[in-house]
Design a protein around this motif. Structure first.
Motif, PDB file in Angstrom:
ATOM      1  N   GLN A 203      36.755  28.271  47.860  1.00  0.00           N
ATOM      2  CA  GLN A 203      37.616  27.122  48.224  1.00  0.00           C
ATOM      3  C   GLN A 203      37.601  25.801  47.247  1.00  0.00           C
ATOM      4  OE1 GLN A 203      39.396  28.063  50.779  1.00  0.00           O
ATOM      5  NE2 GLN A 203      38.502  30.060  50.311  1.00  0.00           N
ATOM      6  N   GLU A 204      36.519  25.502  46.867  1.00  0.00           N
ATOM      7  CA  GLU A 204      36.591  24.121  46.115  1.00  0.00           C
ATOM      8  C   GLU A 204      37.596  24.124  44.985  1.00  0.00           C
ATOM      9  OE1 GLU A 204      32.961  22.859  44.583  1.00  0.00           O
ATOM     10  OE2 GLU A 204      32.107  22.795  46.716  1.00  0.00           O
ATOM     11  N   LEU A 205      38.005  25.639  44.374  1.00  0.00           N
ATOM     12  CA  LEU A 205      38.955  25.790  43.199  1.00  0.00           C
ATOM     13  C   LEU A 205      40.276  25.318  43.806  1.00  0.00           C
ATOM     14  CD1 LEU A 205      37.941  29.023  41.724  1.00  0.00           C
ATOM     15  CD2 LEU A 205      37.685  26.748  40.861  1.00  0.00           C
ATOM     16  N   TYR A 206      40.513  25.430  45.289  1.00  0.00           N
ATOM     17  CA  TYR A 206      41.795  25.099  45.874  1.00  0.00           C
ATOM     18  C   TYR A 206      42.006  23.571  45.828  1.00  0.00           C
ATOM     19  CZ  TYR A 206      42.605  30.022  46.951  1.00  0.00           C
ATOM     20  OH  TYR A 206      42.999  31.533  46.841  1.00  0.00           O
ATOM     21  N   TRP A 217      52.430  28.044  45.089  1.00  0.00           N
ATOM     22  CA  TRP A 217      52.823  28.983  44.176  1.00  0.00           C
ATOM     23  C   TRP A 217      51.797  29.113  42.968  1.00  0.00           C
ATOM     24  CZ3 TRP A 217      54.596  33.473  43.895  1.00  0.00           C
ATOM     25  CH2 TRP A 217      55.117  34.171  42.818  1.00  0.00           C
ATOM     26  N   LYS A 218      51.586  27.777  42.390  1.00  0.00           N
ATOM     27  CA  LYS A 218      50.652  27.366  41.304  1.00  0.00           C
ATOM     28  C   LYS A 218      49.448  28.016  41.650  1.00  0.00           C
ATOM     29  CE  LYS A 218      52.913  25.619  37.761  1.00  0.00           C
ATOM     30  NZ  LYS A 218      53.642  24.222  37.562  1.00  0.00           N
ATOM     31  N   GLN A 219      48.729  27.739  42.815  1.00  0.00           N
ATOM     32  CA  GLN A 219      47.433  28.229  43.387  1.00  0.00           C
ATOM     33  C   GLN A 219      47.194  29.578  43.449  1.00  0.00           C
ATOM     34  OE1 GLN A 219      46.348  26.144  46.872  1.00  0.00           O
ATOM     35  NE2 GLN A 219      47.090  24.047  46.346  1.00  0.00           N
ATOM     36  N   LEU A 220      48.463  30.143  43.966  1.00  0.00           N
ATOM     37  CA  LEU A 220      48.366  31.900  43.998  1.00  0.00           C
ATOM     38  C   LEU A 220      48.287  32.162  42.602  1.00  0.00           C
ATOM     39  CD1 LEU A 220      49.113  34.211  45.678  1.00  0.00           C
ATOM     40  CD2 LEU A 220      51.275  34.151  44.764  1.00  0.00           C
ATOM     41  N   LEU A 221      48.854  31.768  41.655  1.00  0.00           N
ATOM     42  CA  LEU A 221      49.000  32.273  40.389  1.00  0.00           C
ATOM     43  C   LEU A 221      47.542  31.965  39.446  1.00  0.00           C
ATOM     44  CD1 LEU A 221      52.589  31.923  38.661  1.00  0.00           C
ATOM     45  CD2 LEU A 221      51.361  34.100  39.436  1.00  0.00           C
ATOM     46  N   HIS A 222      47.207  30.740  39.504  1.00  0.00           N
ATOM     47  CA  HIS A 222      46.026  30.311  38.946  1.00  0.00           C
ATOM     48  C   HIS A 222      44.618  30.413  39.507  1.00  0.00           C
ATOM     49  CE1 HIS A 222      48.599  29.276  35.936  1.00  0.00           C
ATOM     50  NE2 HIS A 222      49.563  28.669  36.626  1.00  0.00           N
ATOM     51  N   VAL A 223      44.863  30.489  40.813  1.00  0.00           N
ATOM     52  CA  VAL A 223      43.412  30.542  41.619  1.00  0.00           C
ATOM     53  C   VAL A 223      43.173  31.818  42.166  1.00  0.00           C
ATOM     54  CG1 VAL A 223      41.892  29.475  43.279  1.00  0.00           C
ATOM     55  CG2 VAL A 223      43.400  28.060  41.976  1.00  0.00           C
ATOM     56  N   SER A 229      41.219  39.603  40.823  1.00  0.00           N
ATOM     57  CA  SER A 229      41.677  40.419  39.890  1.00  0.00           C
ATOM     58  C   SER A 229      40.507  41.577  39.252  1.00  0.00           C
ATOM     59  CB  SER A 229      41.936  39.669  38.487  1.00  0.00           C
ATOM     60  OG  SER A 229      40.692  39.274  38.007  1.00  0.00           O
ATOM     61  N   GLN A 230      39.407  40.976  39.518  1.00  0.00           N
ATOM     62  CA  GLN A 230      38.182  42.246  39.352  1.00  0.00           C
ATOM     63  C   GLN A 230      38.370  43.434  40.298  1.00  0.00           C
ATOM     64  OE1 GLN A 230      35.919  41.190  37.005  1.00  0.00           O
ATOM     65  NE2 GLN A 230      34.405  42.384  37.190  1.00  0.00           N
ATOM     66  N   THR A 231      38.750  43.170  41.696  1.00  0.00           N
ATOM     67  CA  THR A 231      38.633  43.942  42.590  1.00  0.00           C
ATOM     68  C   THR A 231      40.016  44.939  42.443  1.00  0.00           C
ATOM     69  OG1 THR A 231      37.819  42.295  44.143  1.00  0.00           O
ATOM     70  CG2 THR A 231      38.843  44.453  45.052  1.00  0.00           C
ATOM     71  N   ILE A 232      41.038  44.141  42.037  1.00  0.00           N
ATOM     72  CA  ILE A 232      42.150  45.013  41.589  1.00  0.00           C
ATOM     73  C   ILE A 232      41.997  45.974  40.497  1.00  0.00           C
ATOM     74  CG2 ILE A 232      44.722  44.883  40.950  1.00  0.00           C
ATOM     75  CD1 ILE A 232      44.755  42.179  42.274  1.00  0.00           C
ATOM     76  N   ILE A 233      41.487  45.572  39.442  1.00  0.00           N
ATOM     77  CA  ILE A 233      41.136  46.502  38.147  1.00  0.00           C
ATOM     78  C   ILE A 233      40.412  47.693  38.674  1.00  0.00           C
ATOM     79  CG2 ILE A 233      40.178  46.763  36.124  1.00  0.00           C
ATOM     80  CD1 ILE A 233      40.899  43.584  35.605  1.00  0.00           C
ATOM     81  N   ILE A 234      39.278  47.308  39.386  1.00  0.00           N
ATOM     82  CA  ILE A 234      38.410  48.574  39.711  1.00  0.00           C
ATOM     83  C   ILE A 234      39.120  49.428  40.479  1.00  0.00           C
ATOM     84  CG2 ILE A 234      36.301  49.021  41.227  1.00  0.00           C
ATOM     85  CD1 ILE A 234      35.096  46.601  39.905  1.00  0.00           C
ATOM     86  N   LEU A 235      39.883  49.011  41.608  1.00  0.00           N
ATOM     87  CA  LEU A 235      40.519  49.824  42.485  1.00  0.00           C
ATOM     88  C   LEU A 235      41.792  50.600  41.725  1.00  0.00           C
ATOM     89  CD1 LEU A 235      40.928  48.056  45.745  1.00  0.00           C
ATOM     90  CD2 LEU A 235      39.386  49.995  45.126  1.00  0.00           C
ATOM     91  N   LEU A 236      42.228  50.077  40.559  1.00  0.00           N
ATOM     92  CA  LEU A 236      43.400  50.566  39.928  1.00  0.00           C
ATOM     93  C   LEU A 236      42.623  51.741  39.045  1.00  0.00           C
ATOM     94  CD1 LEU A 236      46.491  50.246  38.905  1.00  0.00           C
ATOM     95  CD2 LEU A 236      45.715  49.030  37.140  1.00  0.00           C
ATOM     96  N   ILE A 237      41.527  51.433  38.384  1.00  0.00           N
ATOM     97  CA  ILE A 237      41.017  52.540  37.683  1.00  0.00           C
ATOM     98  C   ILE A 237      40.580  53.574  38.632  1.00  0.00           C
ATOM     99  CG2 ILE A 237      38.816  53.105  36.363  1.00  0.00           C
ATOM    100  CD1 ILE A 237      38.633  50.424  35.470  1.00  0.00           C
TER     101      ILE A 237
END
Lengths: 314, 292
Positions: A203-206, A217-223, A229-237
């Motif tokens: 949460q500190e990142l936000y 919008w920027k927070q969505l893209l950068h945080v 992304s890790q979860t997305i990649i694993i599920l994609l594989i």
């Protein structure tokens, strides 16, 4: 004492040591045995049972007595007039699923993440999970009645002055029906894993991003997105690894000969040729072709993911 | 947190709530439609174009037809038998294996784990599986519904990762007090593992309840058919004749609505228990995610 003797003695000592260890765990092996037996009989035996793909298998002669024909069954499939149609349909359905059905739960999770009213968030979650628990047979029958010529969809079309459409005899409508109903059924359930991943984003990142003047919008893209992304990649594989076999039960319930042109996939063909027509060897070969392509896709996806993002499933 | 929302934020929020509310409607309406249609007069539904919001000519005729249907009751009975016995066997195999595979220093553990995980990505395929079940003489027996898919690798993995999180010291202490492996399993580990046992029981039972494909390929005798296979005949293959006793022309008109009532009767039990068990279902996914 010469060198070889020492080695064998050492070897014996190691063997004795291992044996002692195994003995120590005797009861653990006994506890494990039934499940192991299950995997051997129902998971590994069928893998070796694929031998029949290289035979002209007959039930009466058995695996040992049937004649080997080399790659004949595979050749028959690759030169079959259905081959390209089946491959095209299988890839089409899965590709469309990857493009439309795979991102849907991610989008839902991101939207829910922005909701500050907890009651509303919980309600959306509880209700969107529900369709996941409706059986494939029931969902398929709901689809069939809704898209019937006097069903709900056509009634709505007529309300807006549209013409009736015969959805289940026109092959062009199969993919939209299949994909949309898939999203309807699994969007909520699929989002759980992403919601869990989102809750573990620092949460500190936000706060830091807000101080730096980043809007939502920027927070969505950068945080947020990098955070999951890790979860997305694993599920994609994992999804790619099961690509050619997913959804086959639903297709079997939905399709009919009038729309085989787009709806018939490799797995449904295996079922018809193998179990309805009893052509075991040929359909085992087709099934094996399917599994091998699947496995290659999985390895490739994992390889590229490791190259690009350093994360993979092994 | 107190901060001023900009114009953009407001637009974003409104949009977000709008989209999510729309999703709620889209999710619920088909289910609502089925419910309303099941208690309506089919002729009236047919005559009124457009959306259905409330029952037209409320009647429970369809339900009396469904409840009179012997195949549906028999299917229900079979499904309950398969769900209970299959659930028990699946959970027993999965938890014992998870316990064994989390013992420290077990020789061969890595190899066994690899071989189990491998089956998630490479399978023998439909035909060889069928031939194994046939070869074992399980075709057309209730065992075909319970044994050949007793263990799901995903469920085994989430159980293993739960067991891994249990304190090792407890086992050590029990061993020092003279407990053997079975006592540790049944007296110490299983009571601690109740939450995960609940999760996998639900997963196994729902998948047996909802499954139709294994029944389709392994069973020929109608008296062994689970509910989903009966539903397939009625709903997909349009064989409503077996459950309607009405006059032919009336049966024709009511056929669609009998379908709706059948859907309701077959789905309501699961949807009734779901809200109470939701947290367990969700827990399984998140345990799996930690492992993944």
């Amino acid at each position: 004492m010469d060198a070889t003797a020492t080695i064998t003695k050492k070897g014996r000592a190691v063997k004795k040591h291992i044996w002692r260890e195994v003995k120590k765990f005797k009861h653990i092996y006994i506890i494990l045995a039934p499940t192991l037996l299950f995997y051997i009989v129902f998971r590994y035996a069928p893998m070796f049972g694929n031998v029949i793909a290289f035979q002209r298998f007959s039930i009466t002669k058995g695996i040992l007595g049937s004649k080997f024909v080399g790659l004949q069954n595979f050749k028959d499939f690759l030169t079959n007039y259905k081959f390209w149609e089946l491959l095209r349909n299988t890839l089409n359905i899965n590709f469309l699923g990857l493009v439309f059905a795979f991102p849907a739960p991610i989008i839902l999770a991101l939207l829910l993440n922005e909701v500050k009213r907890l009651r509303f968030k919980k309600t959306v979650q509880t209700i969107t999970y529900v369709p996941h628990f409706i059986s494939t047979v029931v969902v398929s029958s709901m689809i069939l009645t809704f898209v019937a010529s006097d069903g709900m969809i056509n009634a709505i079309r007529q309300m807006f002055g549209g013409e009736k459409i015969s959805f289940m005899t026109n092959s062009q409508y199969f993919y939209p029906i299949y994909i949309i109903s898939d999203i309807w059924q699994h969007i909520g359930w699929g989002s759980i894993i992403y919601i869990a991943a989102l809750s573990s984003v620092d949460q500190e990142l936000y706060q830091a991003a807000t101080i730096d003047g980043a809007g939502r919008w920027k927070q969505l893209l950068h945080v947020t997105l990098p955070g999951i992304s890790q979860t997305i990649i694993i599920l994609l594989i994992m999804r790619i690894g099961q690509m050619l076999s997913v959804g086959f039960e639903k297709i079997m319930l939905l399709y009919n000969p009038a729309i085989y042109e787009t709806a018939d996939v490799i797995s449904t063909y295996v079922y018809r040729r193998g179990l309805l027509e009893g052509d075991y060897s040929f359909s085992a070969a087709v099934g094996m072709f399917n599994s091998i392509i699947n496995f290659i896709l999985l390895i490739a996806a994992n390889f590229f993911s490791k190259k690009i993002s350093d994360s993979g499933i092994w | 947190m107190m901060y001023k929302k900009g114009m953009g934020e407001h637009v974003f929020d409104s949009f977000n709530y709008l989209i999510l509310s729309l999703l709620l409607v889209i999710t619920l309406y088909p289910c609502y439609y089925v419910l309303v249609a099941s208690v309506s007069n089919p002729v009236k539904i047919f005559a009124s174009n457009g959306l259905l919001f409330y029952p037209k000519d409320f009647a429970l005729y369809t339900y009396t037809e469904v409840f009179k249907s012997a195949p549906i009751w028999n299917g229900y009975k079979n499904t309950i038998i398969y769900v209970l016995s299959g659930g028990f066997i699946s959970v027993s195999l999965t938890t014992t294996a998870a316990y064994a595979l989390t013992r420290r220093g077990l020789p061969g553990k890595k190899t066994i784990m690899f071989l189990i995980l491998f089956t998630m990505y490479f399978s023998g395929g439909l035909i060889p599986n069928y031939l194994v079940v046939k070869g074992l003489g399980l075709l057309d027996t209730p065992f075909a519904m319970i044994i050949p898919n007793a263990v799901t690798t995903f469920n085994l993995i989430i159980t293993i990762s739960y067991f891994r999180g249990l304190p090792y010291e407890l086992e050590e202490a029990a061993k020092i007090d003279g407990a053997n492996d079975y006592t540790v399993l049944f007296r110490i580990m299983l009571p601690l593992a109740k939450p995960i046992v609940a999760v996998i029981s639900l997963y196994y039972m729902v998948s047996i309840w909802n499954g139709f494909f294994h029944a389709l390929i392994y069973l020929n005798k109608r008296r062994l058919f689970p509910l989903q296979l009966i539903l397939r005949e009625i709903l997909i293959k349009n064989d409503t004749a077996s459950i309607t006793t009405a006059q032919p022309d009336q049966a024709q008109a009511y056929a669609e609505n009998v379908k709706y009532a059948t859907i309701v009767v077959a789905t309501v039990p699961i949807l009734c228990v779901y809200p109470f068990l939701q947290r367990y279902f969700v827990k399984g996914v998140t345990i799996g995610a930690v492992k993944g």
